[in-house]
Design an enzyme around this catalytic site. Structure first.
Site, mmCIF file in Angstrom:
data_model
loop_
_atom_site.group_PDB
_atom_site.id
_atom_site.type_symbol
_atom_site.label_atom_id
_atom_site.label_comp_id
_atom_site.label_asym_id
_atom_site.label_seq_id
_atom_site.Cartn_x
_atom_site.Cartn_y
_atom_site.Cartn_z
ATOM 1 N N ASN A 8 0.860 -1.191 0.000
ATOM 2 C CA ASN A 8 0.000 0.000 0.000
ATOM 3 C C ASN A 8 0.893 1.237 0.000
ATOM 4 O OD1 ASN A 8 -1.828 2.039 0.467
ATOM 5 N ND2 ASN A 8 -2.329 1.402 2.573
ATOM 6 N N LYS A 10 0.019 4.225 -0.319
ATOM 7 C CA LYS A 10 -0.680 5.429 0.196
ATOM 8 C C LYS A 10 -0.487 6.587 -0.788
ATOM 9 C CE LYS A 10 -0.154 3.476 4.734
ATOM 10 N NZ LYS A 10 -0.216 3.647 6.152
ATOM 11 N N HIS A 88 -9.608 1.255 4.866
ATOM 12 C CA HIS A 88 -8.344 1.495 5.570
ATOM 13 C C HIS A 88 -8.596 2.520 6.666
ATOM 14 C CE1 HIS A 88 -4.318 2.841 6.509
ATOM 15 N NE2 HIS A 88 -3.871 1.745 5.935
ATOM 16 N N GLU A 90 -7.042 5.032 7.617
ATOM 17 C CA GLU A 90 -6.827 6.438 7.232
ATOM 18 C C GLU A 90 -8.049 6.996 6.510
ATOM 19 O OE1 GLU A 90 -3.017 5.824 5.378
ATOM 20 O OE2 GLU A 90 -2.197 5.368 7.361
ATOM 21 N N GLU A 159 -5.706 -4.856 10.877
ATOM 22 C CA GLU A 159 -4.697 -3.820 11.089
ATOM 23 C C GLU A 159 -5.045 -3.025 12.347
ATOM 24 O OE1 GLU A 159 -2.494 -2.522 7.275
ATOM 25 O OE2 GLU A 159 -4.318 -1.354 7.406
ATOM 26 N N GLY A 165 1.970 2.398 10.877
ATOM 27 C CA GLY A 165 2.990 3.440 10.731
ATOM 28 C C GLY A 165 3.645 3.874 12.029
ATOM 29 N N SER A 195 3.042 -1.880 10.653
ATOM 30 C CA SER A 195 4.469 -1.841 11.000
ATOM 31 C C SER A 195 5.238 -3.112 10.638
ATOM 32 C CB SER A 195 4.653 -1.492 12.483
ATOM 33 O OG SER A 195 4.241 -0.146 12.701
HETATM 34 P P1 PGA Z 1 2.553 0.445 7.782
HETATM 35 O O1 PGA Z 1 1.111 0.673 7.124
HETATM 36 O O2 PGA Z 1 3.076 -0.863 7.223
HETATM 37 O O3 PGA Z 1 3.360 1.631 7.331
HETATM 38 O O4 PGA Z 1 2.352 0.374 9.243
HETATM 39 C C1 PGA Z 1 0.219 -0.388 6.959
HETATM 40 C C2 PGA Z 1 -1.034 0.118 6.318
HETATM 41 O O5 PGA Z 1 -1.399 1.276 6.570
HETATM 42 O O6 PGA Z 1 -1.685 -0.587 5.539
#
Ligand code: PGA
Length: 233
Positions: A8, A10, A88, A90, A159, A165, A195
């Site tokens: 991903n 983003k 997601h 976000e 998640e 993140g 992460s």
């Molecule tokens: P990350 O993000 O691996 O940077 O923690 C995972 C995600 O948001 O799908």
């Protein structure tokens, strides 16, 4: 069944990043789905090896029409997208994607031949209060309500919000336990995300209860990501 690695990106990346990744994605021990921003789906499909699936990070809940700025599932499919990340955190936190909206988007994706990757997970407060199982079951139940939702047609990505993140993850045994509950509840083992790094990915991927990984930050690092795909030490 082969496990799946989902990248991903983003709101990161440009055509140069596609060029950087393209030669590194041909060797994979897993199914790989790369999800760049919408603007790069077409160019990713043209440049990545045919063995790599390309997906979107979101989609509209509508098939078409007067929805300025939205991208439909048909449009994603038209440029070679096969998968779409939906719900997601976000988007849930910043763009109003409630459980109901997520369910509508999942139905729309399935109707339009895309494979949804539906993200669920608890906040830090909910984790601290021991409410994880309750929260993820609620998120899954709202998905399964109504007609046209067949669990065999999508992936669930567990998640934990506090792991996205942040460099923090649940323990391997916590993930195993939660994935076990999700399996008992709806019959599918999820993908884990949050992460994941080159260093920790095997700890999670080796669990039978983990169908694959959803990788954010590390999916922008071509060296680490291709090492994960090709199982190189
Ligand atoms: P990350 O993000 O691996 O940077 O923690 C995972 C995600 O948001 O799908």
């Amino acid at each position: 069944m082969r496990k799946i690695i989902i990248g991903n990106w983003k709101m990161n990346g440009d055509k140069r990043l596609i060029d950087e990744f393209a030669p590194l994605l041909s060797t994979s021990s897993y199914d790989c789905v790369m999800c760049p921003p919408f603007t790069l789906i077409d160019v990713a499909r043209s440049n990545f090896p045919a063995s790599v699936f390309v997906g979107a990070q979101d989609c509209s809940m509508f098939d078409n029409g007067a929805h300025t700025g939205e991208i439909s599932c048909k449009q994603i499919f038209d440029v070679g997208g096969t998968h779409v990340i939906i719900g997601h955190n976000e988007r849930r936190a910043n763009n109003g994607d409630s459980d109901e909206v997520v369910a509508q988007k999942v139905k729309c994706a399935i109707r339009n031949k895309l494979i949804p990757i539906v993200c669920i997970g608890e906040s830090k407060e909910e984790y601290d209060c021991g409410k994880t199982i309750e929260i993820v079951k609620k998120q899954i139940s709202s998905l399964l309500q109504g007609e046209g939702i067949d669990v065999a047609k999508f992936f669930i990505a567990y998640e934990p919000i506090w792991a996205i993140g942040t460099g923090r993850t649940p323990t391997v045994s916590e993930v195993d336990e939660i994935h076990g509950h999700i399996y008992k509840f709806c019959g599918i083992y999820p993908v884990y995300g949050g992460s994941i790094t080159y260093e920790n990915h095997k700890d999670f991927l080796n669990l039978n209860s983990v169908t694959g990984l959803l990788i954010g930050g590390t999916s922008l690092n071509s060296k680490d990501f291709s090492k994960i795909l090709s199982c190189l030490d």
